[in-house]
Scaffold this active site. Sequence first.
Site, PDB file in Angstrom:
ATOM      1  N   HIS A   8      22.206  32.220  13.747  1.00 31.23           N
ATOM      2  CA  HIS A   8      21.627  32.338  15.086  1.00 31.23           C
ATOM      3  C   HIS A   8      20.365  31.480  15.146  1.00 31.23           C
ATOM      4  CE1 HIS A   8      23.872  36.390  15.285  1.00 31.23           C
ATOM      5  NE2 HIS A   8      24.583  35.421  15.848  1.00 31.23           N
ATOM      6  N   HIS A  48      18.934  36.826   8.943  1.00 32.27           N
ATOM      7  CA  HIS A  48      18.766  36.856  10.401  1.00 32.27           C
ATOM      8  C   HIS A  48      17.399  37.399  10.806  1.00 32.27           C
ATOM      9  CE1 HIS A  48      23.061  36.402  11.811  1.00 32.27           C
ATOM     10  NE2 HIS A  48      23.222  36.522  10.516  1.00 32.27           N
ATOM     11  N   GLU A  95      17.911  41.519   8.133  1.00 31.79           N
ATOM     12  CA  GLU A  95      17.262  41.329   9.437  1.00 31.79           C
ATOM     13  C   GLU A  95      15.752  41.424   9.264  1.00 31.79           C
ATOM     14  OE1 GLU A  95      18.732  40.646  12.301  1.00 31.79           O
ATOM     15  OE2 GLU A  95      20.841  41.181  11.971  1.00 31.79           O
ATOM     16  N   GLU A 110      16.591  32.503  15.470  1.00 31.06           N
ATOM     17  CA  GLU A 110      16.001  33.375  14.456  1.00 31.06           C
ATOM     18  C   GLU A 110      15.382  32.537  13.349  1.00 31.06           C
ATOM     19  OE1 GLU A 110      19.444  36.531  15.802  1.00 31.06           O
ATOM     20  OE2 GLU A 110      19.417  35.885  13.709  1.00 31.06           O
TER      21      GLU A 110
END
Length: 390
Positions: A186, A274, A350, A189
Amino acid sequence: MPAPLWQGQGNVAFPGCAFMIRVSSGFDSGNISVLSTEQADDIRLAIRQDTRSPHYQWFHFRLSGAKDVPVTIKLVNAGGAAYTSGFKDYRAVSSADLETWRRVPTEFDGKVLTIRDTPQADSVRYAYFAPYGMERHAALVARVQRHPRATLEVLGQTPDGQDIDLLRVGEPGDDKRAIWLIGRQHPGESMASWWMEGALDMLTDSTRLLDRAVFYLVPCMNPDGTRRGHLRTNANGVDLNRAWAEPDPQRVPEVFLVRRRMLETGVDFCLDVHGDEGLPHNFIGGFEGIPSITERQLGLLNRYTAALDQRSADFQTEKGYPKSAPGKGNMAMCTNWTAERFGALSMTLEMPFKDATENPDPEHGWSPPRCKELAVACLEVLEGMLDELR
Ligand code: ZN
């Protein structure tokens, strides 16, 4: 008769006549549309959508001509962004030197994201998180490839014609664990790229791990989205982390090529890196929803996250995504696909856009140096578990 050129543009011959405020984003990983810059206290901007996709949230722009002038910058379409919970208790980052990014006062009323600052330089940048564009990626690859135990392999090209870089650190061998680390599926990010830089710095500083494992790193899975300033997708509007089940080589060559190489090398461990817009925490998402889940695999997952919790004050295991029931996982995501296909310990890391509230830094929030420190912690925990991985 046209106005003289100096009018409204500021001029040393007319002290007190401010320079015209300008906003631009025509650079690597830039994203903004300019609506109005005429008034310093009402600069109106909008975030651009990803190409062929309605997603938007990443912003990155340069503001010039407002040194020592208080500015109020309004991102007027923030309320339609992909993850508006991300703007709650959020502060944008700003930098004049493009090295240090500090947090600036930011408010969100559900519709408009308002940033207030007084630039300390003729030109400053504002962004959703400390940017990491393709030029910095190129410099990272150039540096790492000089290491005697590192090899660059270009897997193929993106729809925009950029190379998809795979860095191998260490040498494959029958007794070596195959470790895959991938970042930036992504593109919005950017913390993932700072993490990858920290991981590569560690692996090339100390080669201790390389006697027992070979590392395959894709520092930037989504070069096109990164350069275009996307939040979520590649140049064809495809979310890479929803394309792992059956990647089309034309629409999503990024996943097709990485997946194909994984099938050649095998995978004992995979970490897909991420950032999460909403949660002010570092956390790990696992593979509980895959059809072939085993107690052994779950045990590895629990031991890894518990050890990382012990090792890093920035990491925690209480908050995160809800776990899928067995057989209900989305197999188009990297973590689930690799866990199922290889029986590997495969995880999604994350990091926050805001801060890790377990260990807050009021000036910088979650930041590039902290991403790099977390990468070191992740690899140290991995080192302690290498024997268990097979
Ligand atoms: Zn993501």
